[in-house]
Design an enzyme around this catalytic site. Structure first.
Site, mmCIF file in Angstrom:
data_model
loop_
_atom_site.group_PDB
_atom_site.id
_atom_site.type_symbol
_atom_site.label_atom_id
_atom_site.label_comp_id
_atom_site.label_asym_id
_atom_site.label_seq_id
_atom_site.Cartn_x
_atom_site.Cartn_y
_atom_site.Cartn_z
ATOM 1 N N ASP A 85 39.629 33.247 40.877
ATOM 2 C CA ASP A 85 38.881 33.430 39.505
ATOM 3 C C ASP A 85 40.130 33.641 38.344
ATOM 4 O OD1 ASP A 85 36.941 33.617 37.569
ATOM 5 O OD2 ASP A 85 36.075 35.192 38.552
ATOM 6 N N ASP A 105 28.671 30.741 35.212
ATOM 7 C CA ASP A 105 28.230 31.919 35.597
ATOM 8 C C ASP A 105 26.551 32.028 34.761
ATOM 9 O OD1 ASP A 105 30.294 33.323 36.381
ATOM 10 O OD2 ASP A 105 31.130 34.112 34.566
HETATM 11 C C1 GLA Z 1 33.802 35.699 36.587
HETATM 12 C C2 GLA Z 1 32.881 34.784 37.920
HETATM 13 C C3 GLA Z 1 32.002 35.665 38.594
HETATM 14 C C4 GLA Z 1 32.488 36.841 38.748
HETATM 15 C C5 GLA Z 1 32.950 37.787 37.741
HETATM 16 C C6 GLA Z 1 33.926 38.955 38.563
HETATM 17 O O1 GLA Z 1 32.996 35.920 35.689
HETATM 18 O O2 GLA Z 1 32.655 33.701 37.156
HETATM 19 O O3 GLA Z 1 31.315 34.840 39.456
HETATM 20 O O4 GLA Z 1 33.237 36.730 39.997
HETATM 21 O O5 GLA Z 1 34.198 36.905 37.105
HETATM 22 O O6 GLA Z 1 34.429 39.764 37.654
#
Ligand code: GLA
Length: 706
Positions: free
Chosen positions: A459, A529
């Site tokens: 990420d 997300d």
């Molecule tokens: C990002 C990702 C999510 C999750 C969060 C964790 O927003 O897109 O899927 O992994 O971080 O903090």
């Protein structure tokens, strides 16, 4: 012949259905001549313009140069701008020589043309590289800028390529924009004189704008019409500009963003620019996408896994957020395994003092309050349940409240005498620094050596700000955004070499860092997300214009109103790529688990069609109440169609669904339709389908009758 040189003054690149040509124009300058449907006769290639009648219509204005530089009377956007050692800022790139050869890409030999351009006085050489992917109808272009002298040359702009669409038409531009949780919105506009720029300055591809374009003459459709398109293979700051020329053409420039960029070009240390992949098709936007999908599946996605089916994963994020522990993850894993999940991924929260997003990033040791005996008990349990184990990391970031930051405050980007802007309470590590690059590699390498981890979700949750890099001389400090991405790619390639069985997923708050560059090191992408199954139809449609379904991860979650979205609707929306589950299975009833299990079983049956077949967008969610996507195997004998209805009025909501990608002479059985129908009829008038209600969905099976 895929690459021809005609009379030592014209060069022609052919793919199966397209032709790209340029030649020597005035003053030995390389001039673009043609990019369009395949030409059978070389006499069809336009001649370079040689005479210019008015003093205000000079050579640089009128000739469409293959790699324009800032010189003479060039007033438009150019590929190369340089500051020479004597203060001169005028770069002339004359044709010098060329070579035709092959380059081996995944055991296939692809024809390659290199054009060498040289400044007549200064020690500056540019190699323009062209690779022809004949069967994909694509051409790759990149440039190599070389300082052959002994003095530093400062480059203020160094794009990958310039190219043009045929003269004499108005053009419509299709682009992709968006934002966090709203990625991949398609936009269309007729280009008017002037310049349109799309770009990212954030240090990554970005949620907001995407390094892809399509141009058409204003009337191309999903399955018809000429579409010119291109995509940049780069995960950092990028720019594309579309500028009207005085000849009413569009000059397209693509490459590294020149925003906050200067490259100190050292002698014998070339700058190799990112590649742009270019194509044109006469079969509409759908074929443009399929050409890119095939190319991505065969030649972009990491080789070890590109031909393998992606596993159905469970991800803990939306179920437990930062509150992960052995008990709740074990319980989720048991439920996930019972419904047929193949890979269990524990998301954020397992390390350091990571109880919220305010602390812990950088401290990649297991939190023993949550996992008293480390990760092994959970991993062993997951493996006993028959699933692989995957883990979330965000290695390029640090929270100021972390041991790492306390030990190495100098590792983050910073300018002297300035506060560093925080977002999500975190800061960016400067990956251009060799010690940071080493740290990131070893951190992930150690995790993979220590534990039986088969999957990493990687990420990146903050755009870069205050990109100061005080360690290097001033003339190199503005190279930082490029070194950052090159180092990221190096880390990935080392990790992939040491851990060939591990699958990687790219993520950046959803879809903030997805592109052909990162996807050549990662196998799949978390594209948003936003997991609302209706919103997803739009996001997934936009994504599918560029990237293949196999790389598109979609979770069934609890997002959105359960009164609106049935589990069936949620599953169908998520089955259109690589299926994942993100719902809190601990709250699922026995009945819900049973339904989920049934859909997962179904997905496993049709997964090869979705992940390895060809995708046809039958009805766009942007166009109205109904949307539909069809997936067919390449033999056109078997397929599925997902249909989504937003809402209906009046009883008996019947509509015609026009199929694509069938054999016109064959007959097909469509589930839920009693009559067998020919491919020709299904692709012209289509079939009548009934679907009533609000947020309803259907899955049709298409089978050719022997
Ligand atoms: C990002 C990702 C999510 C999750 C969060 C964790 O927003 O897109 O899927 O992994 O971080 O903090």
């Amino acid at each position: 012949m895929t690459i021809e040189c005609l009379n030592e003054c014209k060069w022609v690149l052919h793919t199966q259905k397209t032709t790209y040509a340029f030649g020597l124009g005035v003053d030995e300058m390389l001039t673009h001549l043609y990019w369009g449907p395949r030409l059978s006769f070389s006499s069809d290639i336009p001649e370079p313009l040689r005479t210019f009648h008015a003093s205000f219509n000079n050579m640089q204005d009128m000739a469409n140069l293959e790699y324009p530089s800032q010189s003479g009377m060039a007033y438009h956007e150019v590929c190369l701008k340089a500051r020479l050692h004597d203060g001169g800022r005028d770069v002339i790139l004359n044709f010098d020589s060329y070579s035709i050869g092959d380059v081996e890409i995944r055991e296939e030999k692809c024809p390659k043309l290199t054009m060498i351009l040289k400044d007549p006085h200064y020690s500056l050489t540019v190699h323009l590289h062209y690779i022809v992917y004949e069967k994909y109808d694509l051409i790759e272009r990149y440039s190599e800028i070389i300082n052959t002298g002994s003095e530093l040359i400062q480059l203020d702009q160094a794009f990958s390529a310039a190219f043009y669409v045929p003269e004499g038409f108005p053009y419509r531009l299709t682009t992709i924009s968006g934002g966090w949780a709203a990625e991949y919105t398609l936009n269309q506009e007729m280009l008017v004189p002037g310049k349109k720029v799309i770009e990212s300055r954030r240090g990554a591809t970005s949620h907001n704008s995407h390094p892809w374009f399509a141009l058409d003459r204003g009337n191309s459709q999903e399955s018809s019409g000429d579409v010119w398109f291109g995509v940049l293979k780069w995960s950092g700051n990028w720019k594309m500009s579309f500028e009207h020329t005085p000849r009413n053409q569009i000059r397209i420039l693509v490459g590294l963003n020149n925003y906050d960029f200067t490259w100190g070009l050292l002698p014998k240390n070339p700058l190799i620019t990112p590649s742009v992949i270019l194509g044109i098709t006469s079969q509409g936007f759908g074929q443009a996408s399929r050409n890119l999908h095939h190319f991505q599946e065969d030649l972009i996605l990491p080789k070890k896994h590109n031909k393998k089916l992606r596993k159905i994963l469970y991800n803990s994020w939306e179920a437990t957020y930062f509150d992960v522990n052995l008990e709740n993850q074990t319980s989720l894993a048991e439920k996930a395994a019972s419904i047929g999940v193949e890979l269990f991924v524990m998301d954020d929260g397992w390390f350091g003092q990571r109880n919220t997003d305010m602390a812990g990033l950088g401290d990649w040791y297991v939190n023993t309050q949550k996992f008293p005996e480390g990760l092994d008990p959970l991993i062993n349990k997951v493996n006993e349940l028959g699933m692989d184990f995957g883990l979330w990391v965000e290695p390029e970031m640090v929270n100021p409240d972390s041991d790492l930051y306390r030990a190495h405050p100098e590792w983050v980007f910073q300018f002297p005498n300035r506060e560093i802007t925080r977002a999500r309470h975190q800061l960016n590590l400067n990956l251009a620094k060799p010690e940071v690059k080493d740290f990131v590699f070893h951190m992930v390498d150690d995790l993979l050596n220590k534990y039986n981890i088969k999957f990493i979700k990687w990420d990146w949750n903050k755009s870069i700000s205050e990109p100061g890099w005080p360690d290097v001389p001033k003339e190199h400090q503005q190279e930082v955004m490029v070194h950052y991405i090159k180092n990221l790619y190096d880390i990935f390639s080392k990790l992939r070499a040491s851990h060939p069985n591990v699958v990687f997923e790219t993520c950046s708050g959803g879809g903030g860092r997805i592109d052909m560059g990162i996807l050549s090191f990662t196998d799949q992408a978390w594209i948003s997300d936003n997991t609302n199954p209706y919103d997803r139809l739009f996001i997934q449609e936009g994504y599918s214009h560029i990237y293949c379904p196999k790389s598109m991860v979609c979770w069934v979650t609890d997002a959105g109103d359960d009164n609106l979205f049935s589990l069936k609707y949620r599953f169908y929306s998520s089955m259109m790529g690589t299926l994942g589950i993100g719902a809190n299975l601990n709250n699922y009833t026995e009945k819900q688990l049973k339904i989920a299990k049934k859909h997962i079983k179904r997905y496993k049956e049709i997964r090869p069609l979705i992940q390895e077949g060809e995708m046809y967008r039958l009805l766009s969610p942007r166009a109205g109440n109904l949307s539909a996507v069809q997936y067919m195997n390449v033999e056109k004998t078997e397929g599925v169609v997902f249909i989504f209805l937003q809402s209906s009025k009046f009883p008996e909501n019947r509509f015609r669904l026009i199929f694509q990608g069938l054999n016109p002479e064959s007959q097909y059985k469509i589930s839920k339709i009693s009559q067998k129908l020919s491919g020709r009829l299904l692709m012209s008038l289509g079939a009548l389908i009934t679907l009533d209600g609000h947020f309803k969905s259907e899955l049709l099976k298409v089978t050719q009758i022997e």
